[in-house]
Write an enzyme that holds these catalytic residues in place. Structure first.
Site, mmCIF file in Angstrom:
data_model
loop_
_atom_site.group_PDB
_atom_site.id
_atom_site.type_symbol
_atom_site.label_atom_id
_atom_site.label_comp_id
_atom_site.label_asym_id
_atom_site.label_seq_id
_atom_site.Cartn_x
_atom_site.Cartn_y
_atom_site.Cartn_z
ATOM 1 N N PHE A 115 0.873 -1.181 0.000
ATOM 2 C CA PHE A 115 0.000 0.000 0.000
ATOM 3 C C PHE A 115 0.908 1.228 0.000
ATOM 4 C CE2 PHE A 115 -2.254 3.250 2.517
ATOM 5 C CZ PHE A 115 -3.503 3.263 1.926
ATOM 6 N N PRO A 141 8.241 11.307 0.594
ATOM 7 C CA PRO A 141 9.172 12.131 1.375
ATOM 8 C C PRO A 141 8.504 13.390 1.942
ATOM 9 C CG PRO A 141 10.232 11.351 -0.626
ATOM 10 C CD PRO A 141 8.809 10.899 -0.698
ATOM 11 N N ILE A 154 7.677 1.858 2.244
ATOM 12 C CA ILE A 154 6.626 0.923 1.827
ATOM 13 C C ILE A 154 6.887 -0.507 2.320
ATOM 14 C CG2 ILE A 154 5.311 0.010 -0.139
ATOM 15 C CD1 ILE A 154 4.970 3.100 0.548
ATOM 16 N N ARG A 189 -5.846 0.426 10.889
ATOM 17 C CA ARG A 189 -5.462 0.782 12.266
ATOM 18 C C ARG A 189 -5.906 -0.279 13.266
ATOM 19 N NH1 ARG A 189 -6.655 7.118 11.153
ATOM 20 N NH2 ARG A 189 -4.661 7.370 10.101
ATOM 21 N N GLN A 246 12.516 -5.161 32.303
ATOM 22 C CA GLN A 246 12.886 -4.888 33.704
ATOM 23 C C GLN A 246 12.754 -6.151 34.565
ATOM 24 O OE1 GLN A 246 14.150 -1.993 34.158
ATOM 25 N NE2 GLN A 246 14.566 -2.149 36.345
ATOM 26 N N GLY A 265 15.581 -8.443 34.169
ATOM 27 C CA GLY A 265 16.904 -7.948 34.576
ATOM 28 C C GLY A 265 17.863 -7.963 33.385
ATOM 29 N N GLU A 270 0.698 3.842 9.990
ATOM 30 C CA GLU A 270 -0.767 3.928 9.826
ATOM 31 C C GLU A 270 -1.371 5.011 10.727
ATOM 32 O OE1 GLU A 270 -2.895 0.359 8.976
ATOM 33 O OE2 GLU A 270 -1.098 -0.669 8.299
ATOM 34 N N GLU A 287 -0.045 10.971 17.568
ATOM 35 C CA GLU A 287 -0.598 12.335 17.532
ATOM 36 C C GLU A 287 -1.786 12.393 16.564
ATOM 37 O OE1 GLU A 287 2.656 11.573 17.282
ATOM 38 O OE2 GLU A 287 3.380 12.378 19.178
HETATM 39 C C1 LIG Z 1 8.653 0.690 9.132
HETATM 40 C C2 LIG Z 1 7.638 1.574 8.459
HETATM 41 C C3 LIG Z 1 6.712 1.004 7.595
HETATM 42 C C4 LIG Z 1 5.788 1.818 6.928
HETATM 43 N N1 LIG Z 1 4.933 1.261 6.007
HETATM 44 C C5 LIG Z 1 4.187 2.069 5.203
HETATM 45 C C6 LIG Z 1 3.424 1.536 4.104
HETATM 46 O O1 LIG Z 1 3.389 0.316 3.878
HETATM 47 N N2 LIG Z 1 2.755 2.399 3.298
HETATM 48 C C7 LIG Z 1 2.760 3.736 3.506
HETATM 49 O O2 LIG Z 1 2.142 4.463 2.730
HETATM 50 N N3 LIG Z 1 3.462 4.289 4.553
HETATM 51 C C8 LIG Z 1 4.167 3.481 5.386
HETATM 52 N N4 LIG Z 1 4.899 4.015 6.435
HETATM 53 C C9 LIG Z 1 4.913 5.463 6.634
HETATM 54 C C10 LIG Z 1 4.206 5.896 7.920
HETATM 55 O O3 LIG Z 1 2.833 5.736 7.802
HETATM 56 C C11 LIG Z 1 4.633 7.340 8.185
HETATM 57 O O4 LIG Z 1 6.009 7.302 8.604
HETATM 58 C C12 LIG Z 1 3.783 8.003 9.265
HETATM 59 O O5 LIG Z 1 2.481 8.213 8.786
HETATM 60 C C13 LIG Z 1 4.376 9.342 9.731
HETATM 61 O O6 LIG Z 1 4.728 10.149 8.669
HETATM 62 P P1 LIG Z 1 6.177 10.829 8.634
HETATM 63 O O7 LIG Z 1 7.182 9.754 8.874
HETATM 64 O O8 LIG Z 1 6.305 11.603 7.382
HETATM 65 O O9 LIG Z 1 6.200 11.782 9.876
HETATM 66 P P2 LIG Z 1 5.710 13.320 9.900
HETATM 67 O O10 LIG Z 1 4.377 13.438 9.285
HETATM 68 O O11 LIG Z 1 6.811 14.164 9.357
HETATM 69 O O12 LIG Z 1 5.577 13.569 11.452
HETATM 70 C C14 LIG Z 1 6.682 13.861 12.302
HETATM 71 C C15 LIG Z 1 6.168 14.092 13.714
HETATM 72 O O13 LIG Z 1 5.268 15.218 13.715
HETATM 73 C C16 LIG Z 1 4.021 14.840 14.261
HETATM 74 N N5 LIG Z 1 2.947 15.584 13.611
HETATM 75 C C17 LIG Z 1 2.716 15.751 12.277
HETATM 76 N N6 LIG Z 1 1.622 16.499 12.090
HETATM 77 C C18 LIG Z 1 1.147 16.818 13.311
HETATM 78 C C19 LIG Z 1 0.029 17.581 13.776
HETATM 79 N N7 LIG Z 1 -0.852 18.153 12.935
HETATM 80 N N8 LIG Z 1 -0.143 17.721 15.097
HETATM 81 C C20 LIG Z 1 0.707 17.139 15.983
HETATM 82 N N9 LIG Z 1 1.785 16.414 15.605
HETATM 83 C C21 LIG Z 1 1.985 16.250 14.291
HETATM 84 C C22 LIG Z 1 3.906 13.353 13.984
HETATM 85 O O14 LIG Z 1 2.979 12.731 14.860
HETATM 86 C C23 LIG Z 1 5.344 12.921 14.251
HETATM 87 O O15 LIG Z 1 5.553 12.762 15.628
HETATM 88 C C24 LIG Z 1 5.795 3.209 7.154
HETATM 89 C C25 LIG Z 1 6.721 3.765 8.046
HETATM 90 C C26 LIG Z 1 7.648 2.974 8.686
HETATM 91 C C27 LIG Z 1 8.661 3.610 9.585
#
Ligand SMILES: Cc1cc2nc3c(=O)[nH]c(=O)nc-3n(C[C@H](O)[C@H](O)[C@H](O)COP(=O)(O)OP(=O)(O)OC[C@H]3O[C@@H](n4cnc5c(N)ncnc54)[C@H](O)[C@@H]3O)c2cc1C
Length: 368
Positions: free
Chosen positions: A113, A118, A147, A233, A326, A329, A353, A357
């Protein structure tokens, strides 16, 4: 029956090599085929298209049990079921279901999905990937990152902008095959946890995707992604629940064997209180996860319940894994005893997903 089958598979097939797969970031291809044969890859899909025709509660119980030993295997199952098969089953055409859904549901093929980019994570409306309408096909260009199943999938559901003027209503969901010209898998991510799952960035360079591969009407892509993620979710909440349950079981067992100050550490009240808190949080998480699944099965609006389930279960997974270390140990700090992996695996459930936040924002929106 589903719980027993998933638990037995987790103990006999997933547990034995789980530490080595985690060390080597090894994708469990053979185990995925076995999970397909057991019916875990398309549990809720219409039986006419190779699925199990089961409800969401059955599905979350399976994910919970698989996650007790191997959260990498369970995210492969969760993404295939909730993010790929569910959407195709719900919104795909008969032809799309025959061609793409059936092999995914049978576990012959794996799905991915592709929403995150970026510049588009939590704010998924900021899609830069484009799908230009060329009449009988779309021309897709852009980059997706993070992904799951990225390098191992055969079928990719890709969100892309066809009409930027229409903002999120200009996004489409397209089915991309791994062999399509111009599709390229980027380097594999070296991760903290769920190291057996395969995470990559993907590049699309003038990929020609036939019009018949669009899921739903023109502009339905963003709605498709959000509807799919609501259900997804619940799957990740079940994964977190399983991690918490696995950590609790190991901690309880260890506390009844390990002796300190002349007695099993279980007999120290400080350890009992940790186990009591773990058990309470675990059961609260289980109730929230099962309730969200039940609401989905009843056709209710379950968005806030799914968010509460994921938020609480992921916190519980972190808490239980930390407490389990914990209680172990020094042994908790080494790989042999599994609980350090549970902590590393638990962290991702607070991120993908929708971060914690974002779950809070969804819950708050339901209170307006
Ligand atoms: C191992 C892994 C597997 C994944 N698999 C998939 C996949 O299969 N398909 C896919 O499409 N994506 C996938 N993802 C992506 C994942 O869904 C995103 O990393 C996630 O949604 C967060 O986006 P970001 O990393 O760009 O963080 P950002 O959006 O840049 O967020 C950075 C921080 O800011 C906070 N933040 C952002 N906006 C707000 C707001 N309005 N209010 C308060 N806090 C906020 C966030 O909660 C976070 O703490 C994967 C990620 C990982 C690490």
């Amino acid at each position: 029956m589903i719980r027993d089958m998933a638990r037995e598979f987790a103990e006999t097939a997933l547990k034995p090599g789980v530490i080595e797969r985690d060390n080597k970031q090894h994708f469990p291809a053979e185990l995925v085929s076995q999970m397909g044969e057991l019916g875990f890859m398309g549990m809720q899909v219409d039986p006419n298209y190779g699925g199990g025709g089961m409800d969401t509660l059955s599905y979350v119980i399976a994910v919970e049990e698989l996650s007790r030993w191997d959260a990498s295997a369970s995210v492969i199952v969760s993404v295939n079921n909730s993010l790929v098969c569910w959407g195709l089953n719900e919104f795909g055409t008969h032809e799309q279901k025959e061609k793409y859904l059936k092999p995914l549901a049978l576990g012959e093929k794996v799905g991915a999905f592709c929403l995150s980019e970026p510049e588009a994570g939590s704010d998924a409306t900021q899609q830069r990937t484009t799908a230009v309408d060329m009449g009988d096909h779309y021309l897709v260009n852009g980059t997706k990152n993070w992904i799951t199943n990225g390098g191992r999938a055969d079928t990719y559901l890709v969100m892309a902008h066809t009409d930027r003027e229409k903002k999120h209503k200009g996004i489409n969901c397209l089915i991309v095959e791994k062999d399509m010209e111009g599709f390229e898998v980027g380097p594999k991510e070296d991760k903290l946890g769920i190291r057996g799952s395969d995470t990559h960035s993907l590049n699309f360079n003038d990929v020609k995707v036939p019009k018949e591969n669009r899921v739903g009407d023109d502009g339905f892509g963003f709605k498709f992604a959000m509807k799919t993620l609501n259900g997804g979710r619940i799957g990740i909440a079940a994964q977190a629940l399983g991690i918490a349950a696995g950590a609790f079981d190991l901690a309880l067992e260890y506390s009844k064997i390990r002796k300190a100050f002349g007695t099993e550490i279980f007999n120290h009240q400080a350890i009992q209180f940790k186990l009591a808190d773990m058990k309470m949080e675990l059961e609260a998480a289980r109730a929230l996860v099962y309730r969200a699944a039940w609401e989905k099965d009843q056709g209710m609006d379950y968005a806030a319940s799914a968010a509460m389930a994921k938020l609480h279960a992921s916190k519980t997974a972190m808490f239980c894994a930390d407490q389990a270390i914990q209680i172990h140990g020094g042994n908790g700090y080494v790989k042999e005893y599994h609980v350090e992996r549970f902590l590393r695996d638990a962290k991702i459930t607070e991120i993908y997903e929708g971060t914690s936040e974002i779950q809070r924002m969804t819950i708050a929106r339901s209170l307006r």
